[in-house]
Design a protein around this motif. Structure first.
Motif, PDB file in Angstrom:
ATOM      1  N   TYR A  34     -39.566 -21.093  -3.837  1.00  0.00           N
ATOM      2  CA  TYR A  34     -40.934 -21.084  -4.354  1.00  0.00           C
ATOM      3  C   TYR A  34     -41.031 -21.517  -5.827  1.00  0.00           C
ATOM      4  CZ  TYR A  34     -45.692 -19.867  -5.376  1.00  0.00           C
ATOM      5  OH  TYR A  34     -47.010 -19.935  -5.781  1.00  0.00           O
ATOM      6  N   PRO A  35     -40.143 -21.048  -6.729  1.00  0.00           N
ATOM      7  CA  PRO A  35     -40.252 -21.518  -8.123  1.00  0.00           C
ATOM      8  C   PRO A  35     -40.111 -23.037  -8.250  1.00  0.00           C
ATOM      9  CG  PRO A  35     -38.824 -19.599  -7.994  1.00  0.00           C
ATOM     10  CD  PRO A  35     -39.124 -20.007  -6.589  1.00  0.00           C
ATOM     11  N   VAL A  36     -39.273 -23.633  -7.424  1.00  0.00           N
ATOM     12  CA  VAL A  36     -39.101 -25.097  -7.437  1.00  0.00           C
ATOM     13  C   VAL A  36     -40.384 -25.756  -6.928  1.00  0.00           C
ATOM     14  CG1 VAL A  36     -37.804 -27.020  -6.416  1.00  0.00           C
ATOM     15  CG2 VAL A  36     -36.588 -24.976  -7.201  1.00  0.00           C
ATOM     16  N   ILE A  38     -45.220 -28.982  -7.964  1.00  0.00           N
ATOM     17  CA  ILE A  38     -46.669 -29.182  -7.831  1.00  0.00           C
ATOM     18  C   ILE A  38     -47.317 -29.257  -9.211  1.00  0.00           C
ATOM     19  CG2 ILE A  38     -48.816 -28.079  -7.070  1.00  0.00           C
ATOM     20  CD1 ILE A  38     -47.216 -27.071  -4.613  1.00  0.00           C
ATOM     21  N   ARG A  39     -46.905 -28.382 -10.131  1.00  0.00           N
ATOM     22  CA  ARG A  39     -47.450 -28.389 -11.485  1.00  0.00           C
ATOM     23  C   ARG A  39     -47.231 -29.752 -12.144  1.00  0.00           C
ATOM     24  NH1 ARG A  39     -46.032 -28.539 -16.318  1.00  0.00           N
ATOM     25  NH2 ARG A  39     -43.822 -28.328 -15.961  1.00  0.00           N
ATOM     26  N   ARG A  40     -46.017 -30.279 -12.003  1.00  0.00           N
ATOM     27  CA  ARG A  40     -45.695 -31.583 -12.619  1.00  0.00           C
ATOM     28  C   ARG A  40     -46.599 -32.685 -12.094  1.00  0.00           C
ATOM     29  NH1 ARG A  40     -39.260 -32.778 -12.845  1.00  0.00           N
ATOM     30  NH2 ARG A  40     -38.700 -31.200 -14.357  1.00  0.00           N
ATOM     31  N   VAL A  41     -46.764 -32.717 -10.777  1.00  0.00           N
ATOM     32  CA  VAL A  41     -47.580 -33.769 -10.168  1.00  0.00           C
ATOM     33  C   VAL A  41     -49.042 -33.611 -10.563  1.00  0.00           C
ATOM     34  CG1 VAL A  41     -48.368 -34.743  -7.973  1.00  0.00           C
ATOM     35  CG2 VAL A  41     -45.963 -34.171  -8.291  1.00  0.00           C
ATOM     36  N   GLU A  42     -49.524 -32.384 -10.612  1.00  0.00           N
ATOM     37  CA  GLU A  42     -50.919 -32.142 -11.017  1.00  0.00           C
ATOM     38  C   GLU A  42     -51.146 -32.554 -12.458  1.00  0.00           C
ATOM     39  OE1 GLU A  42     -52.377 -28.495  -8.109  1.00  0.00           O
ATOM     40  OE2 GLU A  42     -51.387 -27.995 -10.000  1.00  0.00           O
ATOM     41  N   GLU A  43     -50.170 -32.316 -13.332  1.00  0.00           N
ATOM     42  CA  GLU A  43     -50.313 -32.707 -14.745  1.00  0.00           C
ATOM     43  C   GLU A  43     -50.295 -34.218 -14.917  1.00  0.00           C
ATOM     44  OE1 GLU A  43     -47.289 -30.885 -17.114  1.00  0.00           O
ATOM     45  OE2 GLU A  43     -48.267 -28.923 -17.114  1.00  0.00           O
ATOM     46  N   ASP A  44     -49.444 -34.899 -14.129  1.00  0.00           N
ATOM     47  CA  ASP A  44     -49.339 -36.355 -14.230  1.00  0.00           C
ATOM     48  C   ASP A  44     -50.528 -37.072 -13.591  1.00  0.00           C
ATOM     49  OD1 ASP A  44     -46.925 -35.962 -15.469  1.00  0.00           O
ATOM     50  OD2 ASP A  44     -45.708 -36.495 -13.722  1.00  0.00           O
TER      51      ASP A  44
END
Length: 170
Positions: free
Chosen positions: A156-158, A163-169
């Protein structure tokens, strides 16, 4: 269980004890692809007796035609390139007949953080989110993305970080 060409199991007494034929068959199998000792033994065991198959596998290991550590590393690199999680890679390697020590060593080497501190497993998860699951994420179905990555064996942490990275980009 062994099978003849017609799909019927070969009885143990029908299996060959000819070591030269078993050796030739082993070389044919190894010429096509690298195999673990367990895989080679299983395939030889279809047509040859257990002692014959075991002796030929031992000979192939001694000659270094079969090297389970090398096989584990090579397979782990391929699994990472296919964007598999560490957990999925471990399961795959277990299914290939490798022992826990060989699996652990290969995964420690292949899934270790790179020089810049990047996590290969996180990169694989992020690439999956970016490519395969971007549409679901854009449609507001983050739950489906999380579930899909969890089924693939990502922790889950991965998943959360990918998801956070893709949402930020995005």
């Amino acid at each position: 269980m062994s099978f003849s060409r017609r799909g019927h199991p070969l009885a143990e007494e029908e299996k060959s004890t000819d070591a030269a034929k078993a050796r030739a068959r082993a070389m044919e199998l190894l010429a096509g692809q690298e195999l673990s000792s367990g895989q080679l033994y299983e395939r030889l065991g279809r047509k040859f007796t257990q002692p014959t198959a075991a002796a030929v596998v031992a000979e192939m290991v001694e000659r270094q035609y079969v090297d389970d550590e090398r096989y584990a590393r090579t397979r782990a690199h391929g699994l990472l390139a296919a964007r598999k999680s560490r957990r999925a890679a471990a399961q795959d390697l277990r299914q290939k007949g490798l022992d826990a020590q060989q699996i652990s060593a290969a995964l420690e080497e292949v899934y270790a953080p790179d020089e810049a501190g990047g996590d290969p497993e996180l990169e694989a998860a992020a690439a999956l989110v970016e490519g395969r699951y971007r549409g679901k994420l854009a449609a507001g179905r983050k739950d489906l993305v999380v579930a899909a990555l969890a089924r693939r064996g990502f922790a889950y942490p991965v998943i959360k970080e990918a998801i956070r990275r893709v949402e930020e980009d995005g």
